[in-house]
Design a protein around this motif. Sequence first.
Motif, mmCIF file in Angstrom:
data_model
loop_
_atom_site.group_PDB
_atom_site.id
_atom_site.type_symbol
_atom_site.label_atom_id
_atom_site.label_comp_id
_atom_site.label_asym_id
_atom_site.label_seq_id
_atom_site.Cartn_x
_atom_site.Cartn_y
_atom_site.Cartn_z
ATOM 1 N N LYS A 4 0.843 -1.191 0.000
ATOM 2 C CA LYS A 4 0.000 0.000 0.000
ATOM 3 C C LYS A 4 0.878 1.240 0.000
ATOM 4 C CE LYS A 4 -3.514 -0.192 2.687
ATOM 5 N NZ LYS A 4 -4.339 -0.203 3.924
ATOM 6 N N TYR A 27 0.443 -1.775 -7.142
ATOM 7 C CA TYR A 27 0.313 -1.295 -5.773
ATOM 8 C C TYR A 27 -1.122 -0.888 -5.452
ATOM 9 C CZ TYR A 27 5.357 -1.119 -6.148
ATOM 10 O OH TYR A 27 6.674 -1.465 -6.345
ATOM 11 N N ILE A 28 -1.461 -0.940 -4.181
ATOM 12 C CA ILE A 28 -2.720 -0.394 -3.671
ATOM 13 C C ILE A 28 -2.428 1.061 -3.334
ATOM 14 C CG2 ILE A 28 -4.407 -0.484 -1.793
ATOM 15 C CD1 ILE A 28 -3.567 -3.500 -1.506
ATOM 16 N N VAL A 30 -3.672 4.795 -1.676
ATOM 17 C CA VAL A 30 -4.526 5.592 -0.807
ATOM 18 C C VAL A 30 -4.059 7.028 -1.002
ATOM 19 C CG1 VAL A 30 -5.221 6.000 1.576
ATOM 20 C CG2 VAL A 30 -4.640 3.695 0.841
ATOM 21 N N GLU A 45 -3.878 3.719 7.903
ATOM 22 C CA GLU A 45 -3.637 2.781 6.807
ATOM 23 C C GLU A 45 -2.307 2.033 6.896
ATOM 24 O OE1 GLU A 45 -5.809 2.098 4.398
ATOM 25 O OE2 GLU A 45 -7.290 3.657 4.813
ATOM 26 N N PRO A 47 0.728 2.592 5.462
ATOM 27 C CA PRO A 47 1.249 2.274 4.132
ATOM 28 C C PRO A 47 2.694 1.791 4.193
ATOM 29 C CG PRO A 47 1.277 4.639 4.477
ATOM 30 C CD PRO A 47 0.582 4.027 5.666
#
Length: 125
Positions: A4, A27-28, A30, A45, A47
């Motif tokens: 993330k 990739y994720i 945010v 989150e 990350p």
Amino acid sequence: MQKKILVVDDNQDTVQILTAVLKRGGYIVVAARDGVEAVEKVQQERPALVLSDLMMPKLDGFGVMEAMRADPGMNQIPVLIISAKVDPVSKARGMELGAKDYIVKPINPGEVLQKVRHHLQEGLS
């Protein structure tokens, strides 16, 4: 497992471009639009890496890095600065605050992916 990445920028076009590039890289993503939201998202989150602009409302990128470095739960997350500021003072301050890299806008998608991969792999070794 997908990693993330938090993208922090008040420019929606930049967020969209970086999101597309990173998602294509597997990739994720945010996003946060200002520094205060960025610190909240890092806490929520967790990350693997943060890509942060410097010039933002509420709290600038330097403030984000200061907040992250002061928190034991966030201080090991690598931060890459992505900024239009090319002056040596901004770059030096970012590196002093713990930034792992400094990418100058306009972004080169290949360079961003290469640096993200590099710094994520570096954290594994």
